[in-house]
Scaffold this motif. Sequence first.
Motif, short mmCIF file in Angstrom:
data_model
loop_
_atom_site.label_atom_id
_atom_site.label_comp_id
_atom_site.label_asym_id
_atom_site.label_seq_id
_atom_site.Cartn_x
_atom_site.Cartn_y
_atom_site.Cartn_z
N ARG A 10 0.87 -1.17 0.00
CA ARG A 10 0.00 0.00 0.00
C ARG A 10 0.91 1.22 0.00
N LYS A 13 1.16 7.36 0.70
CA LYS A 13 0.24 8.44 0.34
C LYS A 13 -0.36 8.09 -1.00
N SER A 14 -1.37 8.80 -1.43
CA SER A 14 -2.01 8.51 -2.71
C SER A 14 -0.98 8.52 -3.83
N ILE A 15 -1.15 7.59 -4.74
CA ILE A 15 -0.21 7.48 -5.85
C ILE A 15 -0.59 8.51 -6.91
N ASP A 16 0.36 9.38 -7.20
CA ASP A 16 0.15 10.39 -8.25
C ASP A 16 1.30 10.31 -9.24
N TYR A 42 0.03 -0.22 -10.72
CA TYR A 42 -0.45 0.56 -9.58
C TYR A 42 -1.88 1.01 -9.80
N SER A 43 -2.51 1.27 -8.68
CA SER A 43 -3.87 1.80 -8.64
C SER A 43 -3.82 3.02 -7.73
N LYS A 44 -4.93 3.42 -7.18
CA LYS A 44 -4.96 4.63 -6.35
C LYS A 44 -4.02 4.57 -5.16
N ASP A 45 -3.97 3.41 -4.50
CA ASP A 45 -3.13 3.31 -3.31
C ASP A 45 -2.39 1.98 -3.20
#
Length: 141
Positions: A10, A13-16, A42-45
């Motif tokens: 996980r 922090k949010s994946i950007d 990867y996805s959002k988190d």
Amino acid sequence: MLVRLTYCSRAHKSIDSDLVDDIMIAARKYNPPQGITGVLCYSKDVFVQSLEGGRAEVNLLYQKLAHDPRHQCLTLLDYQEVEQRRFANWSMAEVMMEKLNASLLLRYSAQTRLDPFSLPGASTALLLEALAEAGSTQIRH
């Protein structure tokens, strides 16, 4: 001896895009001299990654990832000796799950969202291979 290691984690922090860019820059720098290839999904988190290379090199990289503050809940999903690489052409390819057709995910999962923590490790490794075969990867040089 070649090995393939698949893990998930996980994100702290949010994946950007900035976070992914940092990871890909580090992979481009570190992996080729170590003989490591692979794919990062990867996805959002959630991160899912397969790493291939010599046993010592892959194990050392996994240990570094275990201490990387960008990861939480690092979980080893699959580890095996292999006769050949699946991701030989990529120091690291990337797959953003939100851009994929959900039917590919449904081949290996009961859900249309990426949740490797609830999948068998072998299924997750097969999913990453299928993504590579389907041309769902973005290659960064």
